[in-house]
Design an enzyme around this catalytic site. Structure first.
Site, mmCIF file in Angstrom:
data_model
loop_
_atom_site.group_PDB
_atom_site.id
_atom_site.type_symbol
_atom_site.label_atom_id
_atom_site.label_comp_id
_atom_site.label_asym_id
_atom_site.label_seq_id
_atom_site.Cartn_x
_atom_site.Cartn_y
_atom_site.Cartn_z
ATOM 1 N N LYS A 244 -7.674 -2.970 3.619
ATOM 2 C CA LYS A 244 -6.290 -2.087 4.133
ATOM 3 C C LYS A 244 -5.990 -2.455 5.339
ATOM 4 O O LYS A 244 -6.578 -2.353 6.243
ATOM 5 C CB LYS A 244 -6.719 -0.669 3.655
ATOM 6 N N LYS B 74 0.951 -1.390 0.107
ATOM 7 C CA LYS B 74 -0.070 0.070 -0.028
ATOM 8 C C LYS B 74 0.763 1.213 -0.110
ATOM 9 O O LYS B 74 1.621 1.514 0.934
ATOM 10 C CB LYS B 74 -0.858 0.094 1.163
#
Length: 518
Positions: free
Chosen positions: A373, A212
């Protein structure tokens, strides 16, 4: 449509938490609109003006309202307001500030007091009615009598909720024809969150675990030699990112839609701070520092839409089209492997990882469980330096907190004082809002009618995703995505014990926050 009709609807939205009730309110309003006023009305309902950013800062708007007596009867229409905003948007050059203020003041003079309040909130982005795009989409489906899934898909693929509302009111049957179109931005797929990779894998099953990046979301479209680059909010930034355009033109495809991020790298190839990347998006930004695009998905290649294909097939296409620009990751069901990828991402200076179900389609515009996430969360004990009066649903309560960190050595002010590092209204329950409203006036040292300035007596634990450099605050840093976890005060909601309470002298320091800067 009378502006008063929107005001009544906004009041009804604030008065309920029920999604069904909000949907009914919005369906009634949308069903009464004429197609040519739909986009303006949606902007005034969501607090996102059709004209975009047109120089209407909070001080400008409040100043104009303060200089305008309220009308006794409602006469304004949505079209009236939209025409004034068009006039303001067209202003520029010498004397434009005065002309803008005069136009705003004249508009407020035609508005009743409730209409004035609504306009202030719409122009300053402080609507907060709980009527976000998802609820409004539900209301549109009910208003035009079409299946919700069909309306949602049209909104996602068109990239424009206001435009979809207008199309639905003009030609509802045309919504089924809305499809993916190269050079037209698509609402990006969004992610939910998890505390760790094991929890994320438990939701997704077999997944692509990917770095990420701490960058800016981009969507890159190419049709022949024509390239467009869009942001997460679907703004066209093509002219500001020539290096990304050049990369797109080198890829072995005539038409393509790519989803990814861009970031600025240092000489060693490590990511530079987030705000360095964001500074490159300014209209007048220097071009010496180059943005590096990195892609994690592909939605279209050479006439073939991939949006409904499983992620495994989209990743295979991405590997074929742009192998040098793929974001690193591994496909796995093993939490240990996912944890290793997460450790590698953090060691490389990235935020964490994205865990994506390998068999799932691209759900444009949706925040579901297919993408999760995972990134570290930092918590800090800060002091409340002030609090703003709420608006919308929080009207009548003290809401938005001004947060400060301790400066023991006086590096950024008086020794032992506190340095402001950001604001937040996130994480505040109704119980906490009620407590703040009852308690904070006892700590106030000043009140300008909007902000209560407080003695630094109250310590609050705040979760943040990190910090970024900022010239706005004297300590040179600003919090990123701050949200309240709890108050470190004995009598605060949540049953804080005396042993867990903290004195201001125990608050975290500005130096500890600055240490988060890379």
């Amino acid at each position: 449509m009378p502006l008063a009709r929107l005001v009544e609807a906004a009041d009804a939205l604030v008065a309920t938490r029920s999604r069904t009730a909000k949907t009914d309110v919005l369906a009634g309003v949308l069903g009464d609109l004429f197609p040519d006023e739909a986009e303006a009305a949606v902007g005034l309902l969501l607090g996102r003006l059709r004209q975009g950013s047109i120089g209407l800062g909070y001080r400008t708007v409040l100043s104009a309202r303060e200089g305008a007596p309220a009308a006794s009867e409602p006469t304004l229409t949505v079209a009236d307001v939209d025409a004034v905003l068009d006039t303001i948007a067209a202003l520029g050059g010498s004397g434009s500030a005065g002309a803008r203020n005069a136009a705003l003041t004249a508009l407020f003079e035609r508005a009743t007091a409730p209409e004035q309040e609504h306009l202030v909130r719409a122009m300053t982005g402080e609507m907060r009615t709980g009527a976000l795009e998802g609820v409004l989409t539900d209301g549109l489906a009910k208003a035009v009598g079409l299946p919700l899934a069909e309306v949602r898909r049209a909104v996602m693929l068109s990239g424009s909720l206001p435009g979809t509302v207008r199309l639905a009111l003009e030609h509802p049957e045309a919504l089924t024809d809305v499809g993916l179109a190269v050079l037209t931005p698509v609402q990006p797929m969004l992610a939910s969150t998890a505390t760790d990779v094991a929890a994320a894998l438990a939701v997704t099953g077999e997944a692509s675990v990917e770095h990420k990046l701490d960058g800016a979301r981009i969507q890159v479209h190419r049709s022949g030699s024509d390239v467009r680059v869009f942001t997460r909010s679907l703004a066209d930034i093509t002219a500001r990112v020539p290096e990304i355009v050049e990369v797109a033109l080198t890829l072995p495809a005539e038409s393509i839609i790519l989803d990814g991020e861009t970031l600025m790298l240092d000489d060693s190839g490590s990511p530079r701070p987030f705000q360095d990347t964001m500074s490159r998006f300014g209209a007048d930004a220097a071009r010496e520092q180059v943005l590096a695009p990195r892609f994690f998905d592909v939605l279209h290649v050479d006439g073939e839409d991939l949006i409904d294909r499983p992620l495994s097939q989209r990743l295979a296409a991405l590997e074929r089209i742009a192998p040098a620009y793929r974001i690193a990751g591994e496909v796995t069901t093993d939490p240990a492997v996912a944890e290793r990828v997460a450790d590698e991402a953090l060691a490389a200076g990235h935020e964490g990882v994205m865990v994506k179900g390998i068999d799932t389609a691209y759900a444009a515009g949706r925040r579901g469980k297919h993408w999760v996430k995972v990134k570290p969360v930092h918590t800090y004990d800060l002091v409340v330096l002030g609090v703003e009066r709420g608006s919308g649903r929080r009207k009548g309560w003290l809401s938005n907190l001004h947060l400060g960190a301790r400066d023991p050595e006086g590096e950024f002010g008086p020794a032992g004082g506190f340095v402001m590092v950001g604001k937040t209204f996130k994480g505040l329950t109704d119980e906490l809002l009620r407590w703040q409203t009852e308690t904070f006036p006892q700590h106030a040292v000043d009140d300008n009618g909007w902000v209560l300035t407080m003695r630094p007596d109250v310590v609050v634990e705040v979760a943040i995703d990190g910090v970024q450099r900022s010239s706005r605050y004297p300590g040179g840093v600003a919090l990123r995505f701050a949200r309240v976890k709890r108050y470190r005060v004995e009598d605060a909601p949540g049953g804080e014990s005396a042993l867990q309470a903290k004195a201001p002298a125990e608050a975290d320091t500005i130096q500890s926050l600055r240490a988060l800067l890379r």
